[in-house]
Write a protein that holds these residues in place. Structure first.
Motif, PDB file in Angstrom:
ATOM      1  N   UNK A 260       6.280  34.632 -68.021  1.00 41.29           N
ATOM      2  CA  UNK A 260       6.087  33.211 -67.797  1.00 41.29           C
ATOM      3  C   UNK A 260       6.041  32.888 -66.316  1.00 41.29           C
ATOM      4  N   UNK A 261       6.026  31.602 -66.029  1.00 47.47           N
ATOM      5  CA  UNK A 261       6.048  31.119 -64.652  1.00 47.47           C
ATOM      6  C   UNK A 261       7.110  30.047 -64.515  1.00 47.47           C
ATOM      7  N   UNK A 262       7.694  29.963 -63.340  1.00 45.53           N
ATOM      8  CA  UNK A 262       8.682  28.916 -63.083  1.00 45.53           C
ATOM      9  C   UNK A 262       7.953  27.660 -62.595  1.00 45.53           C
ATOM     10  N   UNK A 263       8.364  26.537 -63.126  1.00 49.46           N
ATOM     11  CA  UNK A 263       7.840  25.255 -62.654  1.00 49.46           C
ATOM     12  C   UNK A 263       8.809  24.686 -61.629  1.00 49.46           C
ATOM     13  N   UNK A 264       8.269  24.269 -60.484  1.00 48.69           N
ATOM     14  CA  UNK A 264       9.054  23.691 -59.395  1.00 48.69           C
ATOM     15  C   UNK A 264       8.626  22.253 -59.165  1.00 48.69           C
ATOM     16  N   UNK A 265       9.528  21.467 -58.613  1.00 51.89           N
ATOM     17  CA  UNK A 265       9.162  20.167 -58.068  1.00 51.89           C
ATOM     18  C   UNK A 265       9.400  20.245 -56.566  1.00 51.89           C
ATOM     19  N   UNK A 266       8.425  19.799 -55.784  1.00 54.31           N
ATOM     20  CA  UNK A 266       8.494  19.926 -54.328  1.00 54.31           C
ATOM     21  C   UNK A 266       8.267  18.572 -53.673  1.00 54.31           C
ATOM     22  N   UNK A 267       9.020  18.327 -52.595  1.00 55.81           N
ATOM     23  CA  UNK A 267       8.835  17.116 -51.794  1.00 55.81           C
ATOM     24  C   UNK A 267       8.786  17.518 -50.331  1.00 55.81           C
ATOM     25  N   UNK A 268       8.365  16.566 -49.510  1.00 55.78           N
ATOM     26  CA  UNK A 268       8.163  16.841 -48.092  1.00 55.78           C
ATOM     27  C   UNK A 268       9.478  17.132 -47.381  1.00 55.78           C
ATOM     28  N   UNK A 269       9.412  17.947 -46.320  1.00 59.28           N
ATOM     29  CA  UNK A 269      10.596  18.191 -45.500  1.00 59.28           C
ATOM     30  C   UNK A 269      10.802  17.035 -44.535  1.00 59.28           C
ATOM     31  N   UNK A 270      11.828  17.143 -43.703  1.00 54.55           N
ATOM     32  CA  UNK A 270      12.012  16.158 -42.642  1.00 54.55           C
ATOM     33  C   UNK A 270      13.261  15.342 -42.836  1.00 54.55           C
ATOM     34  N   UNK A 271      13.180  14.088 -42.405  1.00 54.73           N
ATOM     35  CA  UNK A 271      14.341  13.213 -42.409  1.00 54.73           C
ATOM     36  C   UNK A 271      14.686  12.722 -43.798  1.00 54.73           C
ATOM     37  N   UNK A 272      15.264  11.525 -43.842  1.00 56.53           N
ATOM     38  CA  UNK A 272      15.715  11.002 -45.126  1.00 56.53           C
ATOM     39  C   UNK A 272      14.530  10.773 -46.057  1.00 56.53           C
ATOM     40  N   UNK A 273      14.717  11.126 -47.329  1.00 60.38           N
ATOM     41  CA  UNK A 273      13.672  10.957 -48.334  1.00 60.38           C
ATOM     42  C   UNK A 273      13.646   9.494 -48.759  1.00 60.38           C
ATOM     43  N   UNK A 274      12.467   8.857 -48.788  1.00 64.96           N
ATOM     44  CA  UNK A 274      12.394   7.470 -49.254  1.00 64.96           C
ATOM     45  C   UNK A 274      13.016   7.329 -50.638  1.00 64.96           C
ATOM     46  N   UNK A 275      13.624   6.184 -50.887  1.00 67.36           N
ATOM     47  CA  UNK A 275      14.342   5.983 -52.140  1.00 67.36           C
ATOM     48  C   UNK A 275      13.454   6.227 -53.348  1.00 67.36           C
ATOM     49  N   UNK A 276      12.220   5.720 -53.322  1.00 65.59           N
ATOM     50  CA  UNK A 276      11.345   5.863 -54.487  1.00 65.59           C
ATOM     51  C   UNK A 276      11.038   7.339 -54.768  1.00 65.59           C
TER      52      UNK A 276
END
Length: 293
Positions: A260-276
């Motif tokens: 199988x394959x692993x599913x990931x969720x990815x978000x941008x690096x950097x400072x604080x993540x926007x609330x939404x």
């Protein structure tokens, strides 16, 4: 900007000492900042003594300019901070094409939970690079490739099982199939990003390099080709679950389980993540924990 702040505060408060206290720095730093500003501009902005200061004609015009700039910057900082802290606004989500149904159900549930957040779902076009989804203007990505760049925030969600499938009509006329080596005698339908098929059975692992009869960049095309009796396709189980249940496709070589394959969720690096974005990141993890793939 620091030099401009020193200059403006000194004028507003009538002295370098008062400006230094307001800015939380020493009087020497304020003096050096103003001197550096005058050196850069090549003009004197104020005449100052130990007890008083007076703006030059050039300094008066430059003071109003700096005050306006600093005010606008502060207003924009506040506006961005408010937008970042609010559970509202737009965000975009990138997901593989074959996850259309799953990703849609996920985002429908998210919008019901957070009606002031407006997501846009973008299917396909998954880039090979870690930053690919950012270059496409997406805030968050559902990724099936391991992201090697540690600066990307990536969370493991769930393992995606795969199934080797074909139509019953194809299998009725095809050669016998009991081990991965037998695949060489079959017509193979290949997603062209997956160059190696891997299987395991009773602790043994085997790899096979498929020579495609037909290849495509989307599993949807391979599913359609398999349902039309063209050959064998290695497919994500969620995409063919209904086909298998209804008999439109049958599982082939069930004794050998595909990797199988692993599913990931990815978000941008950097400072604080926007609330939404943070809310969606948390929601995605909880949703897959509850519903699976």
């Amino acid at each position: 900007m620091k030099a401009m702040e020193s200059f403006v505060e000194s004028v507003k408060r009538g002295g370098l000492g008062a400006a230094a206290k307001a800015l939380g720095v020493s009087r020497t730093i304020v003096s050096r900042n103003i001197q550096a500003l005058e050196n850069d501009l090549g003009v004197r902005l104020m005449n100052r003594t130990t007890r008083s200061l007076a703006l030059t004609e050039t300094g008066q015009g430059y003071f109003h300019f700096c005050d306006d700039i600093l005010t606008r910057v502060a207003e924009m900082d506040q506006q961005v901070a408010v937008q970042t802290s609010e559970a509202r606004g737009e965000l975009s989500v990138l997901a593989p094409k074959w996850m259309q149904s799953t990703a849609t159900h996920l985002l429908v549930d998210f919008v019901k939970a957070y009606p002031d957040i407006r997501p846009t779902l973008i299917l396909g076009g998954m880039a090979q690079t870690a930053y690919g989804f950012l270059e496409q203007g997406c805030d968050i990505a559902l990724h099936t490739r391991q992201i090697p760049d540690s600066r990307i925030i990536a969370k493991r969600l769930v393992e995606i099982p795969y199934r080797l499938c074909a139509s019953q009509a194809y299998m009725d006329k095809a050669a016998a199939l009991s081990a991965p080596a037998d695949l060489q005698h079959h017509q193979l339908l290949v997603q062209y990003n997956y160059h190696t098929w891997q299987f395991t059975a009773e602790g043994r692992e085997e790899r096979f390099q498929p020579a495609p009869t037909f290849s495509a960049n989307t599993f949807f095309a391979l599913r359609d080709a398999a349902r039309r009796d063209l050959g064998l396709a290695l497919m994500p189980e969620p995409l063919v679950r209904e086909d298998l249940a209804q008999g439109d496709l049958v599982e082939v070589m069930p004794g050998w389980v595909p990797f199988g394959q692993m599913l990931y969720v990815a978000v941008a690096p950097g400072g604080s993540i926007p609330t939404r974005v943070r809310l969606l990141l948390d929601f995605v993890q909880g949703w897959f924990a509850q519903h699976g793939i």
